[in-house]
Design a protein around this motif. Structure first.
Motif, PDB file in Angstrom:
ATOM      1  N   GLY A 276       7.016 -20.592   8.211  1.00 50.94           N
ATOM      2  CA  GLY A 276       6.810 -19.872   9.462  1.00 50.94           C
ATOM      3  C   GLY A 276       5.434 -19.247   9.544  1.00 50.94           C
ATOM      4  N   VAL A 277       4.979 -18.660   8.428  1.00 54.98           N
ATOM      5  CA  VAL A 277       3.620 -18.112   8.393  1.00 54.98           C
ATOM      6  C   VAL A 277       2.596 -19.223   8.568  1.00 54.98           C
ATOM      7  CG1 VAL A 277       1.960 -16.830   6.993  1.00 54.98           C
ATOM      8  CG2 VAL A 277       4.376 -16.205   6.934  1.00 54.98           C
ATOM      9  N   ARG A 278       2.819 -20.357   7.917  1.00 54.94           N
ATOM     10  CA  ARG A 278       1.917 -21.493   8.025  1.00 54.94           C
ATOM     11  C   ARG A 278       1.831 -21.994   9.468  1.00 54.94           C
ATOM     12  NH1 ARG A 278      -2.328 -23.115   6.497  1.00 54.94           N
ATOM     13  NH2 ARG A 278      -1.699 -22.726   4.328  1.00 54.94           N
ATOM     14  N   GLN A 279       2.949 -22.005  10.192  1.00 48.48           N
ATOM     15  CA  GLN A 279       2.933 -22.463  11.583  1.00 48.48           C
ATOM     16  C   GLN A 279       2.069 -21.561  12.452  1.00 48.48           C
ATOM     17  OE1 GLN A 279       7.144 -22.497  12.293  1.00 48.48           O
ATOM     18  NE2 GLN A 279       7.362 -24.672  11.854  1.00 48.48           N
ATOM     19  N   LEU A 280       2.189 -20.256  12.257  1.00 53.28           N
ATOM     20  CA  LEU A 280       1.348 -19.333  13.032  1.00 53.28           C
ATOM     21  C   LEU A 280      -0.126 -19.495  12.667  1.00 53.28           C
ATOM     22  CD1 LEU A 280       3.599 -16.148  12.903  1.00 53.28           C
ATOM     23  CD2 LEU A 280       3.079 -17.538  14.909  1.00 53.28           C
ATOM     24  N   VAL A 281      -0.404 -19.729  11.403  1.00 54.44           N
ATOM     25  CA  VAL A 281      -1.790 -19.955  10.978  1.00 54.44           C
ATOM     26  C   VAL A 281      -2.320 -21.253  11.581  1.00 54.44           C
ATOM     27  CG1 VAL A 281      -3.261 -20.418   8.983  1.00 54.44           C
ATOM     28  CG2 VAL A 281      -1.552 -18.602   8.870  1.00 54.44           C
ATOM     29  N   ASP A 282      -1.489 -22.277  11.616  1.00 51.83           N
ATOM     30  CA  ASP A 282      -1.906 -23.554  12.201  1.00 51.83           C
ATOM     31  C   ASP A 282      -2.306 -23.395  13.662  1.00 51.83           C
ATOM     32  OD1 ASP A 282      -1.575 -24.910   9.869  1.00 51.83           O
ATOM     33  OD2 ASP A 282       0.355 -25.794  10.393  1.00 51.83           O
ATOM     34  N   VAL A 283      -1.528 -22.608  14.408  1.00 50.07           N
ATOM     35  CA  VAL A 283      -1.853 -22.376  15.816  1.00 50.07           C
ATOM     36  C   VAL A 283      -3.219 -21.717  15.939  1.00 50.07           C
ATOM     37  CG1 VAL A 283      -1.177 -21.124  17.898  1.00 50.07           C
ATOM     38  CG2 VAL A 283       0.561 -22.257  16.516  1.00 50.07           C
ATOM     39  N   ALA A 284      -3.482 -20.745  15.071  1.00 51.51           N
ATOM     40  CA  ALA A 284      -4.752 -20.013  15.146  1.00 51.51           C
ATOM     41  C   ALA A 284      -5.940 -20.904  14.798  1.00 51.51           C
ATOM     42  CB  ALA A 284      -4.699 -18.801  14.219  1.00 51.51           C
TER      43      ALA A 284
END
Length: 432
Positions: A276-284
């Motif tokens: 989940g943290v990785r997904q938010l980082v990917d968006v950024a």
């Protein structure tokens, strides 16, 4: 993914069998103003027309959904496609259409066994019209939810909300955990490694099953992998230490340990908080790429990462230890610390967004908010390291920019706030 459509198919077939194969008394309440008076041939034709309309609408809905999926994958991240697949609109749309299609097909088939008694009340056709209305409502709901999902702030907010659910679910697993002892049992001649039976990713680890196995066989089990970690067939998952003398080769015991570590072909978000943290980082970082160049989306993602990490400060993180009823530690499980999540959330964004002042300010703010809520000294130290790294990346990227003094001053104010000498400073207007 297949459970709800399967239930829809069973429901459609059951309704068809009930309203077609079982003739109802003309005084039944379902026939009072609801059942159309038609012949068998007209009823079959009506069901065929409803089936054609439903299949046409479904093809249009799926075509639009594919366009949305393509947009989400290209603009945000391919890892967010599961967010669409698990959305409420999609979960309602497919089962409703499956139930209607199966109902029409089963009804047309069942009418072939009905003796033609001329024009009579046929509730099956009325139910088909009702299902068609339900399909229309499901399509409208799915369309509105899909349009809302395209918005960047909606995507990152839902990703954060789902990650928080996973975090609380993992925290509830720790209710029976004990504090980790200062030193784990040392290696001796009584330990054996446990190898991975296949290649893939660690999806879940059944700690309670490991504890039951350790108690029954007098073992101490160390797991060396964490959820989300890739493993290779034959690689070591952990080691088993015996309290009853040297361990001989015991395939049943090793397979029992292997079965407690679930390995899948890809990472699953239901237990993998780091995903989940990785997904938010990917968006950024996707928003910060030169091809998209959308710092506002990166700021939205950082805001949600800040909320997520602040919530994690109140939950237990780090390695787990489970003990038997006598208090002897039996199972040792590694897990990520708060500092690991903090580094995962900031390292890449700081590297790619160091030249964007609004992104740097949000990163500094994230470090300050998490640092004020961190309860352990090692977590507070990790926030200060992140703060210094973000400042160093910004100074390297901005060079002689006129914005650099503002960023330095804000970083110094945040650091003083972490030392509890001043309150956390408000964001400058540049950060909005």
């Amino acid at each position: 993914m297949w459970l709800l459509p399967a239930l829809g198919a069973v429901l459609g077939a059951g309704l068809a069998g009930f309203f077609v194969a079982n003739p109802l008394d003309t005084n039944h309440w379902l026939l009072r103003g609801l059942a159309w008076r038609t012949s068998v041939q007209q009823a079959r034709t009506g069901l065929g027309s409803v089936l054609g309309v439903v299949l046409t609408i479904l093809s249009i809905a799926l075509s639009l959904s594919l366009l949305v999926l393509q947009n989400i994958a290209s603009q945000y991240s391919p890892r967010l496609l599961r967010l669409f697949m698990h959305s409420l609109g999609f979960r309602i749309l497919i089962p409703t259409f499956v139930a209607t299609v199966v109902y029409c097909l089963a009804g047309m088939y069942a009418f072939g066994f009905v003796e033609d008694h001329g024009v009579a009340p046929r509730p099956a056709l009325s139910i088909a019209m009702l299902l068609l209305v339900c399909c229309g409502m499901a399509l409208i709901f799915q369309t509105t939810s899909t349009l809302a999902l395209v918005r960047a702030e909606q995507i990152v907010r839902q990703t954060k909300a789902y990650s928080l659910k996973v975090a609380h679910k993992l925290d509830r697993r720790r209710r029976l955990d004990v504090e980790q002892p200062l030193s784990a049992p040392a290696h001796s001649g009584t330990w054996r490694p446990v190898s991975s039976p296949s290649s893939g990713f660690v999806v879940d680890i059944d700690a309670r099953a490991l504890l039951r196995l350790a108690e029954a066989r007098g073992l101490v089990i160390h797991v060396d992998v964490v959820i989300g970690e890739p493993v290779v067939r034959g690689g070591r998952l952990g080691r088993v230490i015996s309290e009853r003398g040297p361990l001989t080769e015991d395939p049943p015991m090793e397979r029992a340990v292997e079965r407690t570590v679930l390995i899948g072909p890809w990472r699953e978000p239901d237990r993998d908080l780091a995903l989940g943290v990785r997904q938010l980082v990917d968006v950024a970082i996707k928003a910060l790429s030169p091809g998209i160049n959308d710092p506002s989306t990166a700021v939205e993602s950082l805001d949600q990462l800040t909320v997520l990490l602040c919530e994690l400060c109140a939950l237990r993180q780090g390695p787990r230890v489970l003990a038997d009823p006598e208090g002897r530690p039996r199972v040792f499980l590694p897990a990520l610390e708060l500092g690991d999540y903090l580094l995962l959330a900031t390292e890449q964004i700081s590297r790619y967004g160091a030249g964007e002042s609004a992104v740097v300010l949000r990163l500094l703010r994230l470090a300050g908010e998490v640092g004020l809520r961190a309860r352990r000294e090692q977590d507070q130290r990790a926030t200060r390291e992140v703060l210094h790294q973000v400042r160093a990346d910004a100074e390297s990227a901005l060079g002689g920019s006129s914005r650099l003094p503002l960023l330095r001053r804000y970083a110094e104010e945040v650091e003083r706030a972490l030392e509890h000498t001043e309150p956390l400073p408000p964001l400058p207007a540049l950060g909005f």
